[in-house]
Design a protein around this motif. Structure first.
Motif, short mmCIF file in Angstrom:
data_model
loop_
_atom_site.label_atom_id
_atom_site.label_comp_id
_atom_site.label_asym_id
_atom_site.label_seq_id
_atom_site.Cartn_x
_atom_site.Cartn_y
_atom_site.Cartn_z
N ILE A 1 6.28 -0.81 -10.50
CA ILE A 1 5.71 -1.61 -9.41
C ILE A 1 5.99 -3.10 -9.67
O ILE A 1 6.38 -3.83 -8.76
CB ILE A 1 4.21 -1.32 -9.23
CG1 ILE A 1 4.03 0.10 -8.67
CG2 ILE A 1 3.55 -2.37 -8.32
CD1 ILE A 1 2.60 0.60 -8.63
N LYS B 1 3.63 5.37 -9.04
CA LYS B 1 2.46 5.25 -9.92
C LYS B 1 2.71 4.42 -11.17
O LYS B 1 1.78 3.92 -11.78
CB LYS B 1 1.96 6.65 -10.32
CG LYS B 1 1.59 7.53 -9.14
CD LYS B 1 0.55 6.89 -8.24
CE LYS B 1 0.25 7.76 -7.03
NZ LYS B 1 -0.31 7.01 -5.93
N LYS C 1 2.47 1.66 -3.50
CA LYS C 1 1.53 2.13 -4.51
C LYS C 1 1.10 3.57 -4.27
O LYS C 1 0.73 4.27 -5.22
CB LYS C 1 0.32 1.20 -4.57
CG LYS C 1 0.65 -0.15 -5.20
CD LYS C 1 -0.56 -1.05 -5.27
CE LYS C 1 -0.21 -2.35 -5.99
NZ LYS C 1 -1.38 -3.25 -6.05
N GLU D 1 0.84 -1.20 0.00
CA GLU D 1 0.00 0.00 0.00
C GLU D 1 0.88 1.26 0.00
O GLU D 1 0.63 2.21 -0.75
CB GLU D 1 -0.90 -0.03 1.24
CG GLU D 1 -2.07 0.92 1.19
CD GLU D 1 -2.97 0.72 2.39
OE1 GLU D 1 -3.11 1.68 3.18
OE2 GLU D 1 -3.52 -0.39 2.55
N LYS E 1 3.16 1.44 -13.34
CA LYS E 1 2.83 0.02 -13.16
C LYS E 1 4.02 -0.90 -13.46
O LYS E 1 4.21 -1.92 -12.79
CB LYS E 1 1.64 -0.36 -14.04
CG LYS E 1 0.33 0.23 -13.56
CD LYS E 1 -0.84 -0.34 -14.33
CE LYS E 1 -2.16 0.29 -14.04
NZ LYS E 1 -2.46 0.74 -12.72
#
Length: 184
Positions: free
Chosen positions: A20, A15, A11, A8, A17
């Motif tokens: 991530i 931002k 993220k 959490e 993807k």
């Protein structure tokens, strides 16, 4: 901090993807290395997951990258050794890698990029289309995945792992989360 809280936090601050997914890959490889060495898997995984938490803020200033991240993690109450591993994973600072976790995170960061790039050029776009020999071949191609610093990947020898062993553990870990990485 548990894994869900860490994800959490990641993220909230990151931002992109693909970045991530990179952090998820580093998390998986760090957990696998911790298992291999009999270290704290949860702690090593957190270091991998959160190592680029500051990237959206520091992408234009590589000399701030990982210093800001380490401050963010210290403020969030993460253990000092996790904070330090995140700080020293950026070679720009020239800080000593003291612990096995420091050395593992440093070498793992570019390895995941090499493995991802090798999967993406395959027609299947799958981690399961790769093996250690194909990774070694790509590793030796200087023009392939230039951002995956070969010298840093080769620092796996500081962990007393051969390049083949390191790549094997990394590939195995990433195959375990191939769906999450979009590379199944």
């Amino acid at each position: 901090m548990n894994r869900n809280e860490a994800l959490e936090l990641l993220k909230k601050n990151l931002k992109n993807k693909n970045l991530i997914k990179h952090c998820l890959a580093v998390e998986a490889v760090m957990a696998r290395l911790a298992e291999h060495f009999g270290e704290d898997e949860e702690k090593w995984a957190l270091a991998g997951l959160l190592h680029d938490i500051d990237y959206d803020y520091t992408k234009d200033d590589p000399h701030k990258h990982s210093l800001m991240g380490a401050d963010m993690l210290a403020e969030a109450g993460l253990p000092e050794d996790v904070v330090y591993a995140v700080k020293v994973h950026n070679e720009a600072h020239g800080l000593p890698r003291n612990s096995r976790m420091d050395k593992a995170l440093y070498a793992t960061d570019p390895l995941t990029g090499l493995i991802t790039a090798a999967a993406l050029i395959r027609p299947e776009k799958s981690l399961f289309a790769l093996d250690v020999q194909s990774l070694l071949k790509r590793y030796k191609e200087k023009s392939f995945a230039r951002g995956a610093n070969r010298e840093i990947i080769a620092s796996c020898r500081e962990l007393e792992l051969s390049l083949e062993e390191f790549m094997g553990l990394g590939l195995e870990a990433m195959q375990g989360i191939a769906g999450d990485l979009g590379l199944a």
